[in-house]
Design an enzyme around this catalytic site. Structure first.
Site, PDB file in Angstrom:
ATOM      1  N   LYS A 162       0.843  -1.201   0.000  1.00 24.44           N
ATOM      2  CA  LYS A 162       0.000   0.000   0.000  1.00 24.44           C
ATOM      3  C   LYS A 162       0.878   1.251   0.000  1.00 24.44           C
ATOM      4  CE  LYS A 162      -3.723  -2.596   2.049  1.00 24.44           C
ATOM      5  NZ  LYS A 162      -4.459  -3.041   3.229  1.00 24.44           N
ATOM      6  N   GLN A 176      -4.667  -1.940   9.489  1.00 27.82           N
ATOM      7  CA  GLN A 176      -4.520  -3.241   8.835  1.00 27.82           C
ATOM      8  C   GLN A 176      -5.087  -4.356   9.717  1.00 27.82           C
ATOM      9  OE1 GLN A 176      -3.262  -3.769   5.603  1.00 27.82           O
ATOM     10  NE2 GLN A 176      -4.025  -5.830   5.955  1.00 27.82           N
ATOM     11  N   ASP A 226     -10.867   2.550   3.701  1.00 21.43           N
ATOM     12  CA  ASP A 226     -11.073   1.111   3.497  1.00 21.43           C
ATOM     13  C   ASP A 226     -12.570   0.816   3.318  1.00 21.43           C
ATOM     14  OD1 ASP A 226      -9.063  -0.742   3.178  1.00 21.43           O
ATOM     15  OD2 ASP A 226      -8.578  -0.877   5.317  1.00 21.43           O
TER      16      ASP A 226
END
Ligand code: NAD
Length: 292
Positions: free
Chosen positions: A52, A96, A119
């Site tokens: 990422k 994460q 997200d």
């Protein structure tokens, strides 16, 4: 059979984003800034987060990788999230997953400001997505929509079978494929661990989206001739011939399914890079205040 090259497509989209970013910066705007929070030492998570951060560079974004050790408490993590929520220099951030067991991931995701939830995991974004309102779409389903669109795959009136009902992939994917838009307008069946006639249902699919987490779960006898097959699974299987001692395989038995498919995604280089790309799209949207 057409192989959907997610890695190549993601690179192409990242370059398009970069061009847009350079125009923003030339017009005096701040570079979009994505932060990623990593708790603990899970090697798969580290590799996802590193990808990422790399993609941020390609897209011309600023990025910050914030690491906390395995023993970080839930309260410490919440304090960090509050800081990020209030930092005007940060357009979006991700935490994460998975988190260490002593931390309640659902509670953590609730603390993220929906305006920075790139997200797309916050219930507010989920609800807005479900109602067709502007929302940060969850990254993996959004990356899959991008793939279908860029490969000009017809979805209208097709029967899409989504395998798996997780909150981050299967469930939102089923909503998006049924929405009144392109890609979408499908008749959707969602199957899961309690489905009794899973094989029969998958066999009826024009579009199969597999998000289960079981290596080679979808075998060729479950796939109709000409089906479109999207493999979300990322599973590590032991392989002594590789340096790392493992290799990645999807939820689809690629070797035997590919000859029957009209389009298919590989693992790796399929849905994975498109997920990261969708995260970059959301971050750019946040920087441009396009959603909120
Ligand atoms: P999850 O474990 O949260 O959900 C798995 C789903 O599969 C569950 O809903 C369960 O009902 C279903 N399932 C489990 N066993 C089954 C069975 N025997 N028959 C039918 N259904 C069954 O997983 P997830 O987070 O949705 O991830 C699924 C897979 O996708 C994993 O391999 C994960 O690593 C991968 N993944 C990939 C990306 C990407 O970017 N490519 C992103 C997220 C997840």
């Amino acid at each position: 059979m057409i192989l959907i090259n997610g890695a190549e497509l993601a690179e192409e989209i990242l370059q398009e984003i970069r061009q847009e970013v350079e125009i923003l910066v030339a017009n005096g705007k701040r570079r979009p800034h994505l932060a990623a929070v990593l708790v603990g030492n899970n090697p798969a998570s580290l590799s996802y987060v590193t990808n990422k951060v790399k993609s941020c560079e390609t897209a011309g974004f600023r990025s910050s990788l914030i690491k906390r050790d395995e023993n970080c408490t839930e309260q410490e993590l919440i304090s960090l999230i509050e800081e990020l929520n209030n930092d005007p220099e940060i357009d979006g951030f991700i935490v994460q997953l998975p988190l260490p067991r002593h931390i309640d991931a659902d509670n953590i995701l609730l603390k993220i400001d929906p305006k920075k939830d790139v997200d797309g995991f916050h219930p507010l974004n989920f609800g807005r997505m479900a109602q067709g309102l502007p929302a940060f779409l969850p990254a993996t389903p959004s990356g899959i929509l991008q793939m279908l669109e860029r490969y000009k795959i017809e979805t209208d009136g097709k029967h899409c079978v989504v395998i798996g009902r997780s909150n981050i992939v299967g469930n939102p994917m089923s909503i998006l494929m049924a929405r009144k838009a392109y890609p979408g307008n499908c008749t959707v069946t969602i199957v899961h661990s309690r489905t009794s006639n899973l094989k029969d249902l998958v066999k009826q699919a024009d579009i199969i989206i597999a998000a289960i987490g079981i290596p080679k779960f979808v075998t060729s006898d479950m796939v109709k001739e000409g089906a479109i097959v999207i493999d979300v699974g990322i599973n590590r299987v032991a392989d002594a011939s590789t340096k790392s001692g493992f290799r990645l395989v999807g939820d689809v038995d690629f070797e035997h399914v590919a000859p029957k498919a009209s389009f298919i995604t590989p693992v790796p280089k399929g849905v994975g890079p498109m997920t990261v790309c969708a995260l970059m799209i959301n971050t750019l949207k946040s920087a441009k205040s396009e959603i909120y």
